[in-house]
Scaffold this active site. Structure first.
Site, PDB file in Angstrom:
ATOM      1  N   HIS A  62       1.740   2.933  -3.573  1.00 53.27           N
ATOM      2  CA  HIS A  62       1.148   3.739  -4.217  1.00 53.27           C
ATOM      3  C   HIS A  62       1.060   5.034  -4.196  1.00 53.27           C
ATOM      4  O   HIS A  62       0.475   5.721  -5.910  1.00 53.27           O
ATOM      5  CB  HIS A  62      -1.216   3.428  -3.598  1.00 53.27           C
ATOM      6  CG  HIS A  62      -1.798   2.630  -3.796  1.00 53.27           C
ATOM      7  ND1 HIS A  62      -1.929   2.082  -5.571  1.00 53.27           N
ATOM      8  CD2 HIS A  62      -2.147   1.093  -3.055  1.00 53.27           C
ATOM      9  CE1 HIS A  62      -2.389   0.975  -5.629  1.00 53.27           C
ATOM     10  NE2 HIS A  62      -2.618   0.485  -4.032  1.00 53.27           N
ATOM     11  N   HIS A 117     -51.919  20.881   5.434  1.00 52.31           N
ATOM     12  CA  HIS A 117     -51.642  18.505   5.515  1.00 52.31           C
ATOM     13  C   HIS A 117     -52.767  18.065   6.252  1.00 52.31           C
ATOM     14  O   HIS A 117     -53.351  17.464   5.434  1.00 52.31           O
ATOM     15  CB  HIS A 117     -50.494  17.936   6.035  1.00 52.31           C
ATOM     16  CG  HIS A 117     -49.483  19.124   5.955  1.00 52.31           C
ATOM     17  ND1 HIS A 117     -48.158  19.950   5.686  1.00 52.31           N
ATOM     18  CD2 HIS A 117     -48.266  17.932   5.539  1.00 52.31           C
ATOM     19  CE1 HIS A 117     -47.609  20.019   4.630  1.00 52.31           C
ATOM     20  NE2 HIS A 117     -47.018  18.639   4.804  1.00 52.31           N
ATOM     21  N   GLN A 140       0.517  -1.058  -0.027  1.00 57.13           N
ATOM     22  CA  GLN A 140      -0.416   0.174  -0.082  1.00 57.13           C
ATOM     23  C   GLN A 140       0.341   1.382  -0.493  1.00 57.13           C
ATOM     24  O   GLN A 140       0.495   2.486  -0.509  1.00 57.13           O
ATOM     25  CB  GLN A 140      -0.757   0.154   1.089  1.00 57.13           C
ATOM     26  CG  GLN A 140      -2.329  -1.068   1.081  1.00 57.13           C
ATOM     27  CD  GLN A 140      -3.037  -1.064  -0.060  1.00 57.13           C
ATOM     28  OE1 GLN A 140      -3.316   0.100  -0.822  1.00 57.13           O
ATOM     29  NE2 GLN A 140      -2.844  -1.628  -0.773  1.00 57.13           N
ATOM     30  N   GLU A 144      -8.829   1.657   5.673  1.00 55.54           N
ATOM     31  CA  GLU A 144      -9.740   1.505   4.024  1.00 55.54           C
ATOM     32  C   GLU A 144      -9.789  -0.171   3.514  1.00 55.54           C
ATOM     33  O   GLU A 144     -10.662  -1.132   4.050  1.00 55.54           O
ATOM     34  CB  GLU A 144      -8.728   2.271   3.410  1.00 55.54           C
ATOM     35  CG  GLU A 144      -9.212   1.565   1.585  1.00 55.54           C
ATOM     36  CD  GLU A 144      -8.680   2.474   0.245  1.00 55.54           C
ATOM     37  OE1 GLU A 144      -8.847   2.306  -0.577  1.00 55.54           O
ATOM     38  OE2 GLU A 144      -7.153   2.813   0.776  1.00 55.54           O
ATOM     39  N   HIS A 145      -8.528  -0.729   4.064  1.00 55.72           N
ATOM     40  CA  HIS A 145      -8.198  -1.997   4.091  1.00 55.72           C
ATOM     41  C   HIS A 145      -8.010  -2.271   5.397  1.00 55.72           C
ATOM     42  O   HIS A 145      -6.846  -1.407   6.140  1.00 55.72           O
ATOM     43  CB  HIS A 145      -6.522  -2.676   3.079  1.00 55.72           C
ATOM     44  CG  HIS A 145      -7.152  -2.138   1.511  1.00 55.72           C
ATOM     45  ND1 HIS A 145      -5.984  -0.690   1.324  1.00 55.72           N
ATOM     46  CD2 HIS A 145      -7.547  -2.401   0.453  1.00 55.72           C
ATOM     47  CE1 HIS A 145      -6.574  -0.795   0.018  1.00 55.72           C
ATOM     48  NE2 HIS A 145      -7.782  -1.586   0.440  1.00 55.72           N
ATOM     49  N   ASP A 147      -7.171  -5.961  -4.089  1.00 50.31           N
ATOM     50  CA  ASP A 147      -7.110  -5.162  -5.389  1.00 50.31           C
ATOM     51  C   ASP A 147      -7.413  -5.700  -6.209  1.00 50.31           C
ATOM     52  O   ASP A 147      -7.808  -4.822  -7.643  1.00 50.31           O
ATOM     53  CB  ASP A 147      -5.495  -4.891  -5.074  1.00 50.31           C
ATOM     54  CG  ASP A 147      -5.383  -3.433  -4.162  1.00 50.31           C
ATOM     55  OD1 ASP A 147      -6.070  -2.912  -3.734  1.00 50.31           O
ATOM     56  OD2 ASP A 147      -4.558  -3.308  -4.018  1.00 50.31           O
TER      57      ASP A 147
END
Length: 453
Positions: A274, A432, A271, A338-339, A372
Site C-alpha cells: 500500500h 440557573h 498491506q 488497523e487490521h 478491503d
C-alpha cells in the site's frame, strides 16, 4: 584462499539476475520493546506542511486551490476544471467493460447491505420523564466529503466504502475528492451516488472541503489518506467533523504453528504494498513461526511487482515472539492495529480476547483483502493505536444524535424542578437556580419570589 573468494564474489555478482538481490524480512523484537514504541497518528512535519497549504487555500480561495493542483500535476497547467459532474461520472461508468461495471455494482451492494444493517441498529427513542417526554432523534449530516487516495494506486474501493455508506446514512449531499481520478474511480463515484468529484488530493483537497473552496463546505470529511491528508484532517477537525485519523496502513497477524506461512506472508505483503510507510506485524508465541513466515515473505517479495513500495514497508515492520498466547494477545491490544488477522487453531477464542483493533479477520479464510474489497464491513479503519478509542467508518459516522425533552404537566415535574434548584446553588450558579424556580407551581413560585425581594 582470499583470491578465490574474491573472484567467486565477482562471478556471483555478474550472474545475479534481477530480483535475486536479498530481500528484507521482519525484524524480531521483544514484547518489552513493543512497550517502548510510539505510534503517533499525526506526523509533526507533515502537520506543519499541511497547515501551510490549508492556510494558503483558505486565504486565497479557488486560485490557491488551482495553484496546488497545477503544482502537484493533478490537472493540466492550462486547465481550471476542478469538478467532475454527476453526468461525467455516469459517462465514465458507461465507458467501462460490462464485467468491471458488474464488479463495482456488486461491491457497492455488499457495502450497502452491511451499512443498512448498521443503520437499523440505532433508532429514534422516546421515554417518559417526570411531567413529560424525552427522546433522541437520529439525523444525518447535510453534506459529506469523501476522500479517496489516488497516489501510487487508484482506490475506487475507498470511493465505494465512503460514499455508499454516507448515502445509506441518509446524507443528502455527497462529494468525493480524489487526485487524478481514473475512469474506474469516477465510475465508482457514480455507482456510490456521489453528486460530483473534486479532482484534487492531499491537504488542499481537505482544505477545500472544509472551507467551501470549489465545492460547498462539508459538515464531515471522511476517508483514508497519506500522512499529509491525515495531518490536514486533524487540523480542520472542529471546523468540520472527521471520521478518524486513518493514516498509512497496518496489519497485525497473530499466528501459531497451525498457520500456513505462505498465507501469512501474502497477507503481510498485501498491506506492505500500500505505502512505503505501511507496517506489517507478526505476533506469535512460537519462534519457528517467524522463521517460516520470513522465509515465505522473502521469496514472495522477490517476485512482487509492487516490491519497490513493499520493501521499505517490510523494513519498518516487525515480528514479536511472546512467551505465551496470552502475552501475544496483550501485545496486540497494546498496538491496537488497523487490521487484525487471527490465524490460530482456536481463532475464535483468541479473537474474543482481543480488545483493540480497527477490523478483525478470524481464521485462515477471512483474508483482510476481502475486507478491503467489500465483503461488507468498511475498510476505512483507525491506525496508529487510535483503535483504542474509536472504531472504523460506519453509518454512525454520518449521524447526529439529537436529544430533546418536553414538559406537559407542570405539577408532575415539581420534584425534578426543585432538585435542579438545589443542584444549581450547590454549583454556585444562582441564575440557573432562578431559571428553574420560574417553573415552580404558582404557590411555590410566589414564596420563592417574595424571599428574593
Amino acid at each position: 584462499g582470499p583470491a578465490n573468494n574474491f573472484w567467486r564474489s565477482v562471478c556471483d555478482s555478474l550472474w545475479k539476475m534481477p530480483g535475486d538481490e536479498e530481500m528484507p524480512v521482519l525484524r524480531k523484537i521483544t514484547p518489552e520493546e513493543v512497550e517502548a514504541l510510539t505510534f503517533e497518528p499525526v506526523d509533526s512535519q507533515a502537520r506543519e506542511q499541511a497547515l501551510a497549504i490549508i492556510n494558503e487555500v483558505k486565504d486565497n480561495g479557488e486560485e490557491a486551490l488551482l495553484k496546488c493542483a497545477w503544482r502537484f500535476g493533478e490537472i493540466p497547467q492550462n486547465s481550471r476544471k476542478l469538478i467532475i459532474t454527476r453526468d461525467e461520472l455516469k459517462t465514465a461508468f458507461e465507458s467501462l467493460p460490462v464485467d468491471q461495471r458488474g464488479v463495482l455494482e456488486r461491491t457497492a451492494a455488499r457495502i450497502r447491505a452491511f451499512a443498512e444493517a448498521q443503520r437499523s441498529s440505532i433508532k429514534e427513542t422516546e421515554v417518559a420523564i417526570d411531567g413529560g417526554r424525552a427522546g433522541q432523534a437520529v439525523v444525518p449530516v447535510d453534506r459529506a466529503g469523501c476522500y479517496a487516495p489516488g497516489g501510487r494506486y487508484p482506490l475506487p474501493s475507498s470511493v465505494l466504502m465512503t460514499a455508499c455508506t454516507a448515502r445509506v446514512a441518509g446524507v443528502p449531499n455527497v462529494v468525493v475528492a480524489s487526485p487524478r481520478p481514473t475512469d474506474v474511480t469516477q465510475a465508482a463515484a457514480y455507482v456510490a451516488g456521489a453528486d460530483c468529484l473534486l479532482a484534487v488530493g492531499g491537504a488542499h483537497a481537505v482544505a477545500a472541503m472544509a472551507h467551501g473552496i470549489g465545492v460547498p463546505a462539508c459538515d464531515i470529511i471522511v476517508g483514508p489518506g497519506n500522512k499529509w491528508v491525515t495531518a490536514a484532517k486533524s487540523i480542520v477537525n472542529g471546523i468540520c467533523g472527521i471520521d478518524m485519523l486513518a493514516g498509512p496502513s497496518e496489519v497485525l497477524v497473530i499466528a501459531d504453528g497451525s498457520a500456513d506461512p505462505e498465507v501469512v506472508a501474502s497477507d503481510l505483503l498485501a498491506q506492505a504494498e500500500h505505502d512505503v510507510e505501511a507496517r506489517p506485524i507478526l505476533v506469535t508465541a512460537e519462534a519457528s513461526v517467524v522463521d517460516n513466515v520470513n522465509t515465505a515473505l522473502s521469496r514472495q517479495l522477490a517476485t512482487l511487482p509492487t516490491r519497490d513500495t513493499a520493501i521499505p514497508a517490510v523494513r519498518s515492520g516487525f515480528a514479536v515472539v511472546t512467551p505465551s498466547m496470552e502475552a501475544a494477545i496483550a501485545v496486540t491490544n497494546k498496538i491496537g492495529p488497523e487490521h487484525l488477522e487471527v490465524q490460530t487453531k482456536n481463532s475464535q477464542e483468541v479473537s474474543d480476547a482481543c480488545k483493540s483493533f480497527g477490523g478483525l479477520f478470524i481464521g485462515k479464510w477471512a483474508a483482510e483483502v476481502l475486507g478491503d474489497y467489500g465483503a461488507g464491513p468498511n475498510h476505512v479503519l483507525p491506525t496508529s493505536c487510535t483503535a483504542k478509542y474509536t472504531g472504523g467508518l460506519s453509518v454512525h459516522t454520518f449521524l447526529r444524535i439529537r436529544t430533546w425533552m418536553r414538559i406537559d404537566d407542570q405539577e408532575a415535574a415539581q420534584q425534578q424542578i426543585e432538585d435542579a434548584v438545589v443542584l444549581a446553588r450547590l454549583e454556585g450558579l444562582e441564575g440557573h437556580a432562578r431559571a428553574a424556580e420560574q417553573r415552580l407551581c404558582s404557590t411555590k413560585k410566589q414564596n420563592v419570589l417574595e424571599k428574593q425581594v
